[in-house]
Design a protein around this motif. Structure first.
Motif, PDB file in Angstrom:
ATOM      1  N   PRO A 219       0.827  -1.220   0.000  1.00 33.86           N
ATOM      2  CA  PRO A 219       0.000   0.000   0.000  1.00 33.86           C
ATOM      3  C   PRO A 219       0.855   1.261   0.000  1.00 33.86           C
ATOM      4  N   ILE A 220       0.298   2.330  -0.523  1.00 30.13           N
ATOM      5  CA  ILE A 220       1.050   3.575  -0.684  1.00 30.13           C
ATOM      6  C   ILE A 220       1.619   4.062   0.640  1.00 30.13           C
ATOM      7  N   HIS A 221       0.839   3.964   1.735  1.00 32.86           N
ATOM      8  CA  HIS A 221       1.311   4.522   3.002  1.00 32.86           C
ATOM      9  C   HIS A 221       2.473   3.725   3.585  1.00 32.86           C
ATOM     10  N   LYS A 222       2.757   2.553   3.015  1.00 34.04           N
ATOM     11  CA  LYS A 222       3.876   1.750   3.508  1.00 34.04           C
ATOM     12  C   LYS A 222       5.074   1.776   2.552  1.00 34.04           C
ATOM     13  N   ARG A 223       5.004   2.614   1.532  1.00 35.41           N
ATOM     14  CA  ARG A 223       6.081   2.638   0.540  1.00 35.41           C
ATOM     15  C   ARG A 223       7.223   3.524   1.025  1.00 35.41           C
ATOM     16  N   ASP A 224       8.022   2.979   1.893  1.00 37.62           N
ATOM     17  CA  ASP A 224       9.189   3.664   2.430  1.00 37.62           C
ATOM     18  C   ASP A 224      10.409   2.915   1.897  1.00 37.62           C
ATOM     19  N   PRO A 225      11.048   3.413   0.839  1.00 35.74           N
ATOM     20  CA  PRO A 225      12.117   2.629   0.198  1.00 35.74           C
ATOM     21  C   PRO A 225      13.304   2.341   1.104  1.00 35.74           C
ATOM     22  N   LEU A 226      13.608   3.227   2.047  1.00 35.57           N
ATOM     23  CA  LEU A 226      14.755   2.993   2.919  1.00 35.57           C
ATOM     24  C   LEU A 226      14.498   1.813   3.857  1.00 35.57           C
ATOM     25  N   ASN A 227      13.381   1.845   4.572  1.00 38.60           N
ATOM     26  CA  ASN A 227      13.076   0.754   5.488  1.00 38.60           C
ATOM     27  C   ASN A 227      12.809  -0.551   4.753  1.00 38.60           C
ATOM     28  N   ARG A 228      12.196  -0.447   3.591  1.00 37.51           N
ATOM     29  CA  ARG A 228      11.939  -1.665   2.820  1.00 37.51           C
ATOM     30  C   ARG A 228      13.230  -2.234   2.240  1.00 37.51           C
ATOM     31  N   LEU A 229      14.204  -1.378   1.951  1.00 36.95           N
ATOM     32  CA  LEU A 229      15.516  -1.861   1.524  1.00 36.95           C
ATOM     33  C   LEU A 229      16.160  -2.672   2.651  1.00 36.95           C
ATOM     34  N   LEU A 230      16.119  -2.147   3.870  1.00 36.93           N
ATOM     35  CA  LEU A 230      16.666  -2.877   5.018  1.00 36.93           C
ATOM     36  C   LEU A 230      15.936  -4.198   5.221  1.00 36.93           C
ATOM     37  N   SER A 231      14.615  -4.203   5.040  1.00 39.79           N
ATOM     38  CA  SER A 231      13.836  -5.437   5.177  1.00 39.79           C
ATOM     39  C   SER A 231      14.244  -6.458   4.115  1.00 39.79           C
ATOM     40  N   THR A 232      14.524  -5.980   2.903  1.00 36.82           N
ATOM     41  CA  THR A 232      14.942  -6.882   1.825  1.00 36.82           C
ATOM     42  C   THR A 232      16.312  -7.484   2.115  1.00 36.82           C
ATOM     43  N   LEU A 233      17.228  -6.673   2.670  1.00 31.82           N
ATOM     44  CA  LEU A 233      18.548  -7.198   3.037  1.00 31.82           C
ATOM     45  C   LEU A 233      18.408  -8.268   4.124  1.00 31.82           C
ATOM     46  N   LYS A 234      17.483  -8.062   5.057  1.00 28.97           N
ATOM     47  CA  LYS A 234      17.243  -9.059   6.107  1.00 28.97           C
ATOM     48  C   LYS A 234      16.669 -10.340   5.516  1.00 28.97           C
ATOM     49  N   LYS A 235      15.820 -10.211   4.495  1.00 28.63           N
ATOM     50  CA  LYS A 235      15.275 -11.396   3.830  1.00 28.63           C
ATOM     51  C   LYS A 235      16.373 -12.172   3.111  1.00 28.63           C
ATOM     52  N   ILE A 236      17.327 -11.447   2.519  1.00 27.36           N
ATOM     53  CA  ILE A 236      18.469 -12.119   1.884  1.00 27.36           C
ATOM     54  C   ILE A 236      19.287 -12.846   2.941  1.00 27.36           C
ATOM     55  N   ASN A 237      19.507 -12.201   4.078  1.00 32.51           N
ATOM     56  CA  ASN A 237      20.259 -12.823   5.173  1.00 32.51           C
ATOM     57  C   ASN A 237      19.588 -14.097   5.682  1.00 32.51           C
ATOM     58  N   ALA A 238      18.268 -14.164   5.560  1.00 33.35           N
ATOM     59  CA  ALA A 238      17.525 -15.311   6.098  1.00 33.35           C
ATOM     60  C   ALA A 238      17.461 -16.484   5.128  1.00 33.35           C
ATOM     61  N   LEU A 239      17.961 -16.312   3.900  1.00 32.27           N
ATOM     62  CA  LEU A 239      17.919 -17.410   2.931  1.00 32.27           C
ATOM     63  C   LEU A 239      18.876 -18.524   3.363  1.00 32.27           C
ATOM     64  N   PRO A 240      18.374 -19.733   3.588  1.00 35.81           N
ATOM     65  CA  PRO A 240      19.240 -20.811   4.078  1.00 35.81           C
ATOM     66  C   PRO A 240      20.291 -21.249   3.077  1.00 35.81           C
ATOM     67  N   ASN A 241      20.020 -21.044   1.783  1.00 40.32           N
ATOM     68  CA  ASN A 241      20.986 -21.478   0.773  1.00 40.32           C
ATOM     69  C   ASN A 241      22.106 -20.457   0.559  1.00 40.32           C
ATOM     70  N   VAL A 242      22.019 -19.315   1.246  1.00 38.92           N
ATOM     71  CA  VAL A 242      23.055 -18.291   1.111  1.00 38.92           C
ATOM     72  C   VAL A 242      23.817 -18.122   2.428  1.00 38.92           C
ATOM     73  N   GLY A 243      23.104 -17.832   3.501  1.00 39.17           N
ATOM     74  CA  GLY A 243      23.755 -17.547   4.781  1.00 39.17           C
ATOM     75  C   GLY A 243      23.671 -16.063   5.094  1.00 39.17           C
ATOM     76  N   ARG A 244      24.235 -15.679   6.216  1.00 39.57           N
ATOM     77  CA  ARG A 244      24.168 -14.288   6.672  1.00 39.57           C
ATOM     78  C   ARG A 244      25.143 -13.437   5.870  1.00 39.57           C
ATOM     79  N   LEU A 245      24.686 -12.953   4.724  1.00 40.90           N
ATOM     80  CA  LEU A 245      25.545 -12.230   3.789  1.00 40.90           C
ATOM     81  C   LEU A 245      26.005 -10.890   4.354  1.00 40.90           C
ATOM     82  N   PHE A 246      25.110 -10.190   5.081  1.00 41.89           N
ATOM     83  CA  PHE A 246      25.442  -8.882   5.656  1.00 41.89           C
ATOM     84  C   PHE A 246      25.695  -9.062   7.153  1.00 41.89           C
ATOM     85  N   ASN A 247      26.846  -8.607   7.620  1.00 39.31           N
ATOM     86  CA  ASN A 247      27.221  -8.823   9.022  1.00 39.31           C
ATOM     87  C   ASN A 247      26.311  -8.089   9.995  1.00 39.31           C
TER      88      ASN A 247
END
Length: 381
Positions: A219-247
């Protein structure tokens, strides 16, 4: 039949009907297997590289009447390809984009095409309704009054966008789910115009509008690219086939340029670069991923002078191997770094002007968000 194979076969069957993840609760209910056993089997499937998981999903099934914590399983492309080859689907003629869904491509995946793909629809305005704008549009069939409606093969609504290449050319973007719903002859028409591995421009406001309208359902009121970028990096960190990519992904001090001043702007860029830049990447995770998935050996981790690759070089190798356009993220990171540590002449020029630093930082975050979202989808697939 082995219970694990029974669960896997059911998951493949469900994928072929919905092309979506399968919850452990629905498997448990359908097959009469203990829910805990199904969740544990899903974890075994992940360890065997048969798929990926989204764990601890909260459902409220109507028949239960209370929240249920479940696990959602997404079969891997390798598992689906093997299942497909053994099924009667392999003997059928399936149009290109529909077949991709059977083989594990995500419904919201984007494909790219030359601009000429739309010419057919503009030339046949009596048969197709097409709406076009700077950032995209949609097309669908017009009803043919001279033909029995029940015998008409209709073109469903297909949403398309426009995206710039690095040489400023423009291509057409379309969502796989829409493409797969087209009649076979039209799927063939689009496939003939498809562009593989396009090299995109970094800053493309028109494509961002398309992405937000059709591809991103936040939704438009949740379109915060900075916080959503951080959330996406956390999702990458949670991928079991990759590992904790960002320290470290603690963005507690990270914020937009509050006063819209140049000083706030470079501070925001500096803090973001410390989180997303090479110094925060986990060297061991990058090496392990390249070793496990692409057979990298000791010599691959050294440059032509025999020196160990730094994190920037490892990350570029990582992006290249998974088939992602490494210069897209690479250029964005370099741009962010230049803003974080600007040269003196740039400082003087920017300070003397009336620059909108808040908008510039938001645009940079939006471009990074799109690139890392695509990276996440590629790693998850």
């Amino acid at each position: 039949m082995d219970i694990n194979q029974k669960i896997l076969d059911y998951c493949m069957e469900k994928w072929n009907k919905r092309f979506d993840g399968i919850s452990s609760f629905s498997v448990s209910e359908k097959l009469g297997i203990d829910h805990r056993k199904v969740r544990e089997t899903f974890k075994n499937f992940r360890r065997q590289n048969k798929g990926t998981l989204t764990d601890n999903v909260i459902l409220r099934p109507f028949e239960v009447g209370k929240d249920v914590v479940t696990t959602v399983f997404f079969p891997s492309k390798e598992s689906l390809k093997e299942s497909f080859s053994k099924s009667n689907l392999a003997t059928k003629h399936i149009p290109e984009f529909k077949k991709r869904l059977y083989l594990g491509h995500r419904r919201n995946e984007l494909a790219y095409f030359s601009q000429s793909v739309l010419a057919k629809y503009f030339d046949l305005a009596e048969k197709f309704n097409i709406q076009d704008s700077l950032f995209g549009g949609f097309l669908t069939s017009r009803p043919d009054s001279s033909e029995d409606e029940s015998h008409q093969e209709k073109t469903p609504v297909l949403r398309f966008g426009k995206r710039k290449l690095d040489k400023n050319e423009q291509v057409v973007a379309a969502i796989l789910e829409d493409l797969a719903a087209l009649p076979e002859d039209e799927q063939q028409h689009w496939h003939f115009s498809e562009i593989e591995h396009p090299n995109f421009s970094l800053f493309d406001p028109d494509f961002h509008k398309y992405y937000l309208r059709y591809y991103d359902v936040i939704p438009i009121h949740k379109r915060d690219p900075l916080n959503r970028l951080l959330s996406t990096l956390k999702k990458i960190n949670a991928l079991p086939n990759v590992g904790r990519l960002f320290n470290n992904l603690d963005g507690v001090h990270l914020q937009y340029p509050v006063k819209k001043s140049f000083e706030d702007f470079i501070t925001s860029c500096d803090l973001l670069y410390k989180i997303i830049g090479p110094d925060n990447l986990n060297t061991d995770v990058l090496k392990n991923y390249l070793h496990s998935n692409y057979n990298y050996r000791h010599n691959h981790f050294r440059d032509s002078r025999g020196e160990p690759l730094n994190n920037s070089q490892l990350f570029r190798a990582f992006l290249k191997e998974i088939g992602f356009l490494e210069n897209s993220i690479d250029k964005l990171l370099n741009s962010l770094k230049e803003h974080a540590i600007p040269p003196d002449h740039q400082i003087n020029a920017l300070r003397s002007g009336t620059h909108d630093f808040l908008s510039e930082f938001r645009n940079l975050c939006q471009s990074l968000l799109i690139s890392y979202t695509i990276l996440y989808e590629k790693l998850k697939a």
